[in-house]
Design a protein around this motif. Structure first.
Motif: not given
Length: 404
Positions: A94-96, A103-107, A261-266, A274-275
């Motif tokens: 994850l440090h990479m 969007d990375i924090p949510a990921f 950002g248009n992240f998946k609802a599932s 995201f921004s």
């Protein structure tokens, strides 16, 4: 109207690319992911769904034709997963992943354990096979010859994995610096563009949420805190685009789509963004330094800012206003949409290159702000919602312009 202005494509009523996938296709794709079927088993369902969605676009009056990205899992599929030298790694530490990328924090909250999956460059990058040939050729096979020029192929942003992984994007034993890394990426894109052009493609759209991230104060602050020169990095990405488009065919329309950002609802994020931040920070570079013909810009909510940055739009380019949201089923008010289009035209007319409002209006088209399924599982909208949204795009355009 300037004789050098390209209006078609894009069309007055356009759409971004991805559309809602049918349930049987999603179920079969899940079987593929689980190893219960093969890609050959999946293809007939993809073909059937694409045939149906192309007919839907015709019936609604959408002249630009896409396959809905039904053969993809994510909108950015196609380039780096087909590029020699890129390797899919299921366990990237994850440090990479760069925390300043919005969007990375949510990921990181969604991944299990201490790793996530991604593509990392481990060898010299080279295009040894086509990226989007099969997708384009199938659309050609189910459309009329006069429609072929209207087929839109959407492609991944060339800096996609570079921004996400920063100094970990490529092995330093392979490439000493960003210039070397991006030189080979640009070469691959140039080869792909020429190949698609030779097959009849005249409408290409880059999908790039990353450039919009440079509008976000959160990313600028995060980069500054870790010593990343955000202005230099944006300049690098502008150069990458122009290197990718060097010697591009003059009669091939190149579009650039920006969203936030248009992240998946599932995954429980309900198509979230995201921004935030208007285009003001990047407008001059975006409109004047990147060699594209049109810009698909998100404008469905206040998070995209005002129309003020459109004052920098040159006279020979087109802006496609993404005024209709693809995230939720509620329909926008048509009169309000028309008011917004005219408001944008007034800003452009009084911009840095003065022109009449009529000329400015001729540089505008409308569309949803993003696709309806950046991820295969899509947003919380039904098939009927998608039709109503696209029909609203067409109806609004017909009431503003005569050449629809």
């Amino acid at each position: 109207m300037s004789p050098s202005l390209k209006l078609s494509p894009p069309f007055r009523a356009d759409h971004i690319g991805s559309l809602k996938r049918p349930a049987d296709l999603l179920a079969k794709r899940s079987d593929l992911d689980a190893g219960k079927c093969t890609a050959e088993d999946l293809k007939p369902l993809e073909d059937k769904a694409i045939n149906k969605i192309v007919q839907m676009q015709r019936e609604l009056g959408i002249k630009s034709i896409t396959d809905g990205e039904f053969r993809r899992h994510m909108f950015f599929d196609g380039v780096f997963d087909n590029l020699d030298g890129m390797k899919y790694l299921p366990d990237v530490p994850l440090h990479m992943f760069m925390d300043y990328v919005p969007d990375i924090p949510a990921f990181k909250k969604l991944v299990v354990g201490k790793t996530g999956s991604s593509f990392i460059c481990v060898g010299k990058l080279k295009r040894t096979r086509p990226f989007y040939k099969d997708q384009f050729e199938y659309l050609k096979s189910i459309t009329k010859p006069e429609e072929h020029k209207n087929i839109k192929i959407t492609v991944c942003a060339p800096e996609w994995f570079h921004l996400r992984h920063g100094p970990y994007a490529y092995d330093k034993k392979v490439y000493a610096n960003d210039d070397e890394y991006f030189a080979d990426i640009a070469q691959a894109y140039r080869e792909e563009i020429q190949d698609l052009y030779s097959r009849g493609c005249r409408n290409l759209q880059f999908d790039d949420p990353l450039l919009a991230y440079f509008c976000a104060e959160s990313m600028i602050k995060g980069m500054t805190e870790v010593g990343v020169d955000h202005e230099a990095l944006l300049n690098t990405y502008v150069k990458v685009y122009n290197d990718c488009l060097h010697d591009r065919p003059a009669d091939m329309n190149i579009g650039l789509h920006l969203c936030r950002g248009n992240f998946k609802a599932s995954q429980g994020l309900d198509g979230r963004h995201f921004s935030e931040g208007g285009y003001d920070r990047i407008a001059v570079k975006l409109f004047h330094e990147i060699d594209v013909d049109c810009y698909y810009l998100e404008y469905d909510t206040d998070r995209a800012g005002t129309f003020e940055p459109l004052k920098h739009l040159p006279k020979n380019k087109v802006v496609v206003l993404g005024l209709i949201t693809s995230k939720f089923p509620e329909l926008e008010n048509k009169e309000e949409l028309k008011r917004k289009v005219h408001s944008a035209a007034e800003v452009i007319a009084q911009g840095t290159e003065k022109r009449t409002k009529e000329d400015a209006l001729n540089q505008i088209c409308i569309s949803p702000q993003c696709g309806f399924a950046s991820h295969s599982e899509g947003n919380k909208v039904s098939d009927e919602d998608v039709k109503k949204k696209l029909a609203l795009v067409v109806e609004t355009a017909k009431e503003i312009w005569t050449d629809v």
